[in-house]
Design a protein around this motif. Structure first.
Motif: not given
Length: 261
Positions: A72-87, A106-109
């Motif tokens: 869960h922590e791994m997914a959260r860290e990747i999510f934070e790094a990935l978020t700027p790219l999703t737009a 990560l998909a859930r987040l």
């Protein structure tokens, strides 16, 4: 659409930059794996798909970073790094073994916190989250851990044959196995994205019913693709796997275009 020009995140490796790609494929390695595991598949993808291979902390150029021992922590860290790219373009996720669990969370987040539905989640060589089980491999001594790596053939043979490289790699490998084996599925809403399961027909670590269980975790479509080979069938079947990825994402992006039009 071209992504903005920025410094690469610690988390992602673009082996074959495709600035005009239609989809970013986030590739999540197995326990003990590194971003370079996905180089061969990245190379085989079409110009419409750009692979972003995730580099977990504790290995290769991130060997001095502390490994993460919780999915869960791994997914959260990747999510934070990935978020700027999703737009900037649609996201698809490909995870092998432990990476499939990371990809699921990560998909859930993405869906739950951003409202961003991945184009697809490719879940490879990993029981469905609700079918999770542990062999407590991370609790074994070094010899026992190495024996497991040799059994599933998941670690570069050059590392297994080099005592110094192995000494450097084992802490991150053990941490990954701990993350994978202590993962706790938290019941919740099913994903909206489609899921494609992928498996080797002689994988000793994943049984067919466990792979079929991924169907329970999506309100979208599910299908299972089975390849010749064991747990690391991807090495021998990289062209076929790249073909499944390409065909799936081509169909998905065509649907997205029709929706926009």
């Amino acid at each position: 659409m071209a992504l903005p020009v920025t410094d690469e995140s610690l988390w992602f490796r673009r082996f074959h930059p495709r600035p005009e790609a239609e989809v970013s494929l986030v590739c999540l390695p197995h326990a003990g794996g590194a971003a370079s595991f996905y180089f061969p598949i990245s190379e085989l993808l079409p110009p419409t798909v750009e692979a972003l291979a995730v580099q977990y902390p504790g290995r290769q150029d991130r060997r001095h970073d502390t490994p993460i021992e919780n999915i869960h922590e791994m997914a959260r860290e990747i999510f934070e790094a990935l978020t700027p790219l999703t737009a900037h373009r649609p996201i698809a996720l490909f995870g092998h073994s432990m990476g499939a669990s990371v990809g699921f969370e990560l998909a859930r987040l993405l869906e739950g916190e951003l409202g961003t539905v991945p184009v697809a989640l490719f879940a490879s060589g990993r029981p469905a989250p609700s079918h999770h089980r542990s062999l407590d491999i991370h609790r074994r001594d070094d010899a026992g851990l190495i024996a497991e790596l040799q059994l599933v053939s998941g670690t570069d043979s050059r590392i297994l044959g080099d005592a110094e490289l192995l000494r450097l790699a084992l802490p991150a490998i053990r941490s990954d196995y701990k993350a994978a084996e202590t993962y706790e599925y938290r019941p919740g809403a099913r994903l909206r994205c489609d899921i494609v399961g992928l498996a080797g027909d002689s994988d000793i670590r994943v049984r067919a019913p466990e792979m079929a269980g991924w169907r329970e975790h999506t309100a979208g479509s599910f299908r299972l693709e089975v390849f010749s080979g064991g747990h690391f069938y991807l090495g021998e079947q990289k062209a076929a796997v790249a073909g499944v990825i390409t065909d799936t994402l081509r169909a998905a992006t065509a649907r997205l275009r029709r929706t926009i039009d």
